[in-house]
Design a protein around this motif. Structure first.
Motif, mmCIF file in Angstrom:
data_model
loop_
_atom_site.group_PDB
_atom_site.id
_atom_site.type_symbol
_atom_site.label_atom_id
_atom_site.label_comp_id
_atom_site.label_asym_id
_atom_site.label_seq_id
_atom_site.Cartn_x
_atom_site.Cartn_y
_atom_site.Cartn_z
ATOM 1 N N PRO A 14 0.775 -1.252 0.000
ATOM 2 C CA PRO A 14 0.000 0.000 0.000
ATOM 3 C C PRO A 14 0.796 1.285 0.000
ATOM 4 C CG PRO A 14 0.078 -0.893 2.219
ATOM 5 C CD PRO A 14 0.806 -1.881 1.335
ATOM 6 N N ILE A 15 2.074 1.250 0.418
ATOM 7 C CA ILE A 15 2.838 2.493 0.527
ATOM 8 C C ILE A 15 4.228 2.303 -0.069
ATOM 9 C CG2 ILE A 15 1.620 3.265 2.590
ATOM 10 C CD1 ILE A 15 4.087 2.388 4.227
ATOM 11 N N GLY A 16 4.983 3.421 -0.100
ATOM 12 C CA GLY A 16 6.338 3.352 -0.625
ATOM 13 C C GLY A 16 6.345 3.350 -2.146
ATOM 14 N N ILE A 17 7.304 2.640 -2.727
ATOM 15 C CA ILE A 17 7.491 2.619 -4.171
ATOM 16 C C ILE A 17 6.433 1.787 -4.889
ATOM 17 C CG2 ILE A 17 9.072 0.654 -4.072
ATOM 18 C CD1 ILE A 17 9.292 3.653 -6.480
ATOM 19 N N ALA A 18 5.797 0.841 -4.176
ATOM 20 C CA ALA A 18 4.859 -0.079 -4.819
ATOM 21 C C ALA A 18 3.712 0.626 -5.547
ATOM 22 C CB ALA A 18 4.322 -1.087 -3.797
ATOM 23 N N PRO A 19 2.972 1.535 -4.908
ATOM 24 C CA PRO A 19 1.897 2.212 -5.648
ATOM 25 C C PRO A 19 2.400 2.992 -6.853
ATOM 26 C CG PRO A 19 1.649 2.554 -3.288
ATOM 27 C CD PRO A 19 2.999 1.945 -3.499
ATOM 28 N N LEU A 20 3.589 3.579 -6.737
ATOM 29 C CA LEU A 20 4.141 4.346 -7.853
ATOM 30 C C LEU A 20 4.450 3.447 -9.041
ATOM 31 C CD1 LEU A 20 6.557 6.687 -5.869
ATOM 32 C CD2 LEU A 20 4.448 7.375 -7.008
ATOM 33 N N MET A 21 5.116 2.319 -8.793
ATOM 34 C CA MET A 21 5.449 1.414 -9.886
ATOM 35 C C MET A 21 4.192 0.790 -10.496
ATOM 36 S SD MET A 21 8.628 1.628 -10.481
ATOM 37 C CE MET A 21 8.411 3.381 -10.050
ATOM 38 N N THR A 22 3.191 0.561 -9.668
ATOM 39 C CA THR A 22 1.924 0.027 -10.178
ATOM 40 C C THR A 22 1.261 1.030 -11.105
ATOM 41 O OG1 THR A 22 1.647 -1.218 -8.117
ATOM 42 C CG2 THR A 22 -0.302 -0.953 -9.509
ATOM 43 N N GLU A 23 1.214 2.287 -10.683
ATOM 44 C CA GLU A 23 0.609 3.326 -11.521
ATOM 45 C C GLU A 23 1.403 3.531 -12.803
ATOM 46 O OE1 GLU A 23 -1.191 5.816 -7.679
ATOM 47 O OE2 GLU A 23 0.541 6.581 -8.795
#
Length: 412
Positions: A14-23
């Motif tokens: 839910p936080i950190g780099i994961a949402p950015l890479m998903t988007e």
């Protein structure tokens, strides 16, 4: 284009780099590109593999047009020491390389650091497949390791990390950085200026947007309807110094209208609960992370968003929560170093107040000032939203990455 994203973290974290890479991955798909992601089993922020992925060595999934190739990682607890960290990173670089070869040849590889050692399998794969690499720096590992006192300044491990960094920068086509402050560090390590691309981390300004505080579900659920809410939401780690927030709250507990809300990982909140008892901060509400779809309404519950760093935090690192708070249209109180990128961003945005780090009285004074001037709070929030749309929009970042990938792919 065919784009391979090599990132340790990805959805559903839910936080950190994961949402950015998903988007980023899903945004590139919507623009007509083929995207696959090589990543680990989801585990962040608890540092425990999610139940549905436990006991699995490889998993391949499809989500919103993106092929997600997951591999086994070795994890020992939520706060890994140096050896455990090396085992964690080592397991990912060893297992992930197989997933990388199980798929089509990309036109470009986009690899995120940290972890630093991911550059090793990426370099091997790129050499064999003959494709260019864009290396994305979310942090400079050697600096981060010293910052949290994971290694000493003259240690063999630190010297090795710096050597790996130098080799990594040398063997890629471009290095993308999320803050201009990274540039000086890279230039000192011999990276040519024209090899560095500045593309800040973004916020989806269509998803995160200003919402009214009235009839807000988060406020109503937690008894905050008539409160002046000061919100911290995000990672609670060594670089934050959340005791400053607790102590500041304690200094304002005589004002019943002011409530501090801290949202984070459950185990970290348990430690903060003890701090609240020690300092008799009864005006602090501790809550676990909300599902991502509820993030906009949680952010909208705040009057003020907090950004907190310790004195010795790396000056060039920009907290990802700053664009998020700006996009939500809320004022900021930033307890950050005077020379850091965080201060520059808050001042440039015109959306908040900056106070010295690890100074509870200064934080309390800033909150009290905003509590007494609601017109200022509203004006700061509006200015922040305007700045987020101009500087941190997802569409702008996506276009910059698309252009960078096209340039690098065509230059081969």
């Amino acid at each position: 284009m065919r784009i391979l994203i090599y990132s340790y973290n990805y959805y559903p974290e839910p936080i950190g780099i994961a949402p950015l890479m998903t988007e980023l991955a899903e945004g590139l798909v919507k623009r007509g590109h083929q995207v696959r992601v090589v990543t680990g089993m989801p585990n962040y922020p608890e540092r425990r593999v999610y139940p549905e992925y436990q006991g699995k060595f490889y998993v391949t999934e499809q989500r919103n047009g993106v092929e997600i190739q997951r591999s086994f990682i070795w994890i020992k607890g939520p706060k890994p020491g140096l050896k455990a960290r090396l085992m964690l990173d080592g397991s990912f670089i060893t297992t992930s390389i197989w997933q990388a070869f199980k798929g089509w040849k990309p036109d470009v590889i986009f690899a995120t650091i940290p972890p630093l050692l991911v550059s090793l399998p990426v370099a091997l794969y790129a050499t064999i497949r003959r494709c260019p690499i864009v290396l994305n720096l979310q942090d400079i590992v050697s600096e981060a390791a010293m910052r949290v006192k994971l290694v000493e300044g003259d240690s063999f491990v630190l010297k090795t990390a710096r050597k790996v960094e130098e080799l990594s920068y040398k063997n890629v086509s471009r290095v993308s950085v999320i803050a201009e402050g990274f540039r000086d560090n890279l230039l000192q390590q011999g990276v040519p200026d024209d090899k560095i691309a500045y593309i800040p981390n973004w916020v989806d300004t269509k998803f995160i947007h200003p919402l009214p505080k009235e009839n807000n579900p988060f406020r109503e659920a937690h008894g905050l309807t008539d409160k002046f809410v000061v919100l911290y939401s995000g990672n609670i780690a060594l670089t934050q110094g959340m005791d400053t927030v607790i102590k500041a709250a304690a200094k304002l507990q005589h004002i019943s209208d002011i409530a501090f809300v801290i949202v984070g990982e459950s185990k970290a909140l348990a430690n903060l609960q003890e701090l609240c008892k020690v300092h008799q901060a009864d005006n602090v509400l501790l809550r676990p992370f909300e599902p991502r779809e509820k993030l906009p309404e949680m952010l909208a519950a705040a009057d003020v968003g907090l950004v907190v760093q310790k004195r010795d935090v790396t000056a060039f690192n920009l907290p990802s929560k700053i664009p998020v708070i700006l996009a939500s249209g809320r004022a900021i109180v930033a307890s950050v170093p005077d020379t850091g990128t965080a201060k520059v961003a808050v001042v440039k945005s015109g959306a908040g107040v900056v106070v010295p780090p690890e100074d509870p009285q200064a934080m309390a004074d800033a909150v009290l000032k905003l509590y007494g001037d609601r017109h200022l709070v509203e004006a700061l929030g509006k200015q922040g939203r305007k700045f987020a749309e101009a500087e941190f929009s997802f569409d702008l970042a996506l276009s910059k990455y698309e252009a960078l990938f096209t340039e690098v792919s065509n230059s081969r």
